[in-house]
Design an enzyme around this catalytic site. Structure first.
Site, PDB file in Angstrom:
ATOM      1  N   TRP A 275       0.820  -1.118  -0.129  1.00 17.66           N
ATOM      2  CA  TRP A 275      -0.088   0.201  -0.033  1.00 17.66           C
ATOM      3  C   TRP A 275       0.804   1.159  -0.298  1.00 17.66           C
ATOM      4  O   TRP A 275       1.927   1.193   0.712  1.00 17.66           O
ATOM      5  CB  TRP A 275      -0.750  -0.105   1.284  1.00 17.66           C
ATOM      6  CG  TRP A 275      -1.827   1.167   1.314  1.00 17.66           C
ATOM      7  CD1 TRP A 275      -2.695   1.684   0.543  1.00 17.66           C
ATOM      8  CD2 TRP A 275      -1.938   1.988   2.425  1.00 17.66           C
ATOM      9  NE1 TRP A 275      -3.493   2.496   1.045  1.00 17.66           N
ATOM     10  CE2 TRP A 275      -3.110   2.879   2.312  1.00 17.66           C
ATOM     11  CE3 TRP A 275      -1.588   1.647   4.022  1.00 17.66           C
ATOM     12  CZ2 TRP A 275      -3.607   3.542   3.393  1.00 17.66           C
ATOM     13  CZ3 TRP A 275      -1.985   2.633   4.878  1.00 17.66           C
ATOM     14  CH2 TRP A 275      -2.983   3.671   4.534  1.00 17.66           C
TER      15      TRP A 275
ATOM     16  N   ASP B 193      -0.788  -5.537   9.278  1.00 15.04           N
ATOM     17  CA  ASP B 193      -1.963  -4.371   8.813  1.00 15.04           C
ATOM     18  C   ASP B 193      -3.063  -5.329   8.426  1.00 15.04           C
ATOM     19  O   ASP B 193      -3.009  -6.068   7.534  1.00 15.04           O
ATOM     20  CB  ASP B 193      -1.266  -3.689   7.847  1.00 15.04           C
ATOM     21  CG  ASP B 193      -2.331  -2.392   7.406  1.00 15.04           C
ATOM     22  OD1 ASP B 193      -3.562  -2.432   7.839  1.00 15.04           O
ATOM     23  OD2 ASP B 193      -2.066  -1.804   6.656  1.00 15.04           O
TER      24      ASP B 193
ATOM     25  N   LYS C 244     -13.916  -0.407   6.499  1.00 13.82           N
ATOM     26  CA  LYS C 244     -14.395  -1.378   5.408  1.00 13.82           C
ATOM     27  C   LYS C 244     -15.394  -2.080   5.683  1.00 13.82           C
ATOM     28  O   LYS C 244     -16.527  -2.411   5.157  1.00 13.82           O
ATOM     29  CB  LYS C 244     -13.441  -2.069   4.678  1.00 13.82           C
ATOM     30  CG  LYS C 244     -11.872  -1.424   4.707  1.00 13.82           C
ATOM     31  CD  LYS C 244     -11.664  -0.648   3.552  1.00 13.82           C
ATOM     32  CE  LYS C 244     -10.178  -0.006   3.473  1.00 13.82           C
ATOM     33  NZ  LYS C 244      -9.901   0.954   2.740  1.00 13.82           N
TER      34      LYS C 244
HETATM   35  C1  LMR Z   1      -6.904   2.217  -0.581  1.00 16.27           C
HETATM   36  O1  LMR Z   1      -5.964   1.701  -0.534  1.00 16.27           O
HETATM   37  O2  LMR Z   1      -7.597   2.512  -1.373  1.00 16.27           O
HETATM   38  C2  LMR Z   1      -7.826   2.403   0.901  1.00 16.27           C
HETATM   39  O3  LMR Z   1      -7.053   1.971   1.969  1.00 16.27           O
HETATM   40  C3  LMR Z   1      -7.879   3.938   1.184  1.00 16.27           C
HETATM   41  C4  LMR Z   1      -6.444   4.754   1.381  1.00 16.27           C
HETATM   42  O4  LMR Z   1      -6.658   5.272   2.584  1.00 16.27           O
HETATM   43  O5  LMR Z   1      -5.603   4.621   0.578  1.00 16.27           O
END
Ligand code: LMR
Length: 398
Positions: free
Chosen positions: A130, A211, A246
């Site tokens: 992420w 996470d 979510k």
């Molecule tokens: C995402 O990855 O789209 C979500 O977790 C929202 C974010 O905060 O990035």
């Protein structure tokens, strides 16, 4: 005074979502941000959440500060959901849990805590991960490194390369893991992988920072937490950031938590105290509304049952949309690329589309994906899946 401040290039997910909202074209489809949209394209208000909200409204109570660690009932429920009743009860005196501002807040407070007490540790995160993981940990002052995770050619997990790398990193390094529904790839570790990983982490004297933002969106609440629970059972030092954004569809309420598994009740008290100190230094104490709703739902057996049913409905709809896109792409893109839509799990599919193809989808068809090629399957519905499939086919064909 401020003319040395550079412009902000924007965030790969949140800024894109703002661009989507400002886009006036029709049709348009948001497959970028990790938010669950229902069959009619709306962010649902869950029935269980609605009932709890109605009850709260009837209360008209005052609005005092919460304690620094957050709402006590909420923190108890977090432990039940994350660890399951048996483990949570067994470890009750050894788990330090604080309420946080979403999963991101948990990661940040955890990162600040680690930086203070493990100042020379380095961070290792999956390649890819992420986008905000790097931002958060670098923001806390850490050097960020990566371990191999995803094979861009085959779409598979590079598990032995991952273990190989993790077995050579310095002791007390912090390994950032995704509990389930890996963001962005949708490729997860299986049961056996978690067992093996636990032993690598133990042998290397490493710290796991897990996470868990999508619990219940993969295979189920218990199934999605199986890996984390395995690490805890194997006595790996673990921090867990979990989020209810979510699975409760409560994005803006920022409901998350950080749990740290300690060796003794005394150690837990110290860790909890120092986490509170971090909270006080950042935002003093967390907001009450969302946490009160969640504590109410999870604390009432009938509402909790209903929530689990709703969670299953969301999960099943995402599975159905994966299959739907898969079947509509038959003969239009390579079998290998098409198979990824059903092999991957959770909210995201890592499509393998190039940045140019993603930009074309946005410019020519008003379909938004993250530039890495990540597609949020929860933005698909019966009304847009044909349009999305034909648009993907058209940009992939050139
Ligand atoms: C995402 O990855 O789209 C979500 O977790 C929202 C974010 O905060 O990035």
């Amino acid at each position: 005074m401020f003319n040395h401040v550079p412009s902000y290039p924007g965030d790969p997910v949140l800024s894109l979502n703002q661009d989507f909202n400002a886009d006036t074209r029709t049709p348009k489809v948001n497959l970028s941000i990790g938010m669950y949209f229902d069959e009619s394209g709306r962010i649902p208000v869950l029935r269980s959440v609605g009932s709890a909200k109605n009850e709260l409204r009837a209360g008209h109570g005052p609005h005092p500060y919460l304690p620094m660690a957050g709402l006590a009932d909420y923190r108890t429920q977090v432990q039940q959901i994350v660890f399951g009743p048996a483990l949570a009860d067994r470890l009750r005196d050894r788990i330090a849990t604080i309420q946080t501002l979403g999963g991101s807040g948990a990661l940040k407070v955890g990162a600040d805590f680690l930086k203070q007490y493990f100042p020379s540790s380095k961070i290792y995160m999956s390649d890819p991960t992420w986008d905000n993981h790097r931002v958060l940990f670098e923001g806390a002052g850490f050097e960020v490194n990566h371990y191999p995770y995803y094979d861009w050619t085959t779409g598979d997990l590079r598990f032995s390369d991952m273990c190989q790398t993790l077995s050579t990193i310095p002791e007390q390094s912090v390994v950032v893991l995704h509990a389930c529904c890996h963001n962005p790839t949708g490729v997860d570790l299986n049961d056996e992988d978690w067992t093996q990983l636990a032993s690598v982490l133990r042998k290397g004297n490493l710290i796991a920072f897990v996470d868990m933002a999508y619990q219940g969106f993969g295979d189920g609440l218990k199934e999605d937490a199986a890996g984390v629970r395995k690490l805890v059972e194997a006595h790996v030092p673990v921090l867990i950031a979990n989020s209810f954004s979510k699975n409760f569809s409560l994005y803006g309420e920022r409901c998350g938590a950080l749990s740290v598994i300690c060796d003794s009740s005394n150690e837990k008290d110290h860790v909890l105290g120092q986490l509170c100190a971090k909270i006080r230094a950042n935002y003093s104490n967390p907001p009450a509304f969302g946490a009160t709703i969640i504590a109410r739902v999870l604390g009432d057996p009938a509402l909790a049952q209903d929530w689990m049913k709703e969670l299953k409905e969301m999960r099943d709809r995402m599975h159905r949309m994966r299959s739907s896109l898969y079947s509509r792409l038959e003969g239009k893109i390579s079998e290998e690329a098409r198979a990824r839509y059903i092999r991957q799990r959770g909210m995201f599919s890592y499509t393998g589309m190039t940045k140019d193809q993603v930009v074309r989808l946005r410019n020519e068809f008003a379909i938004y994906l993250v530039e890495s090629g990540r597609l949020c399957v929860a933005g698909l519905n019966d009304g847009n899946v044909d349009y999305v499939a034909s648009s993907i086919a058209s940009v992939v064909a050139g």
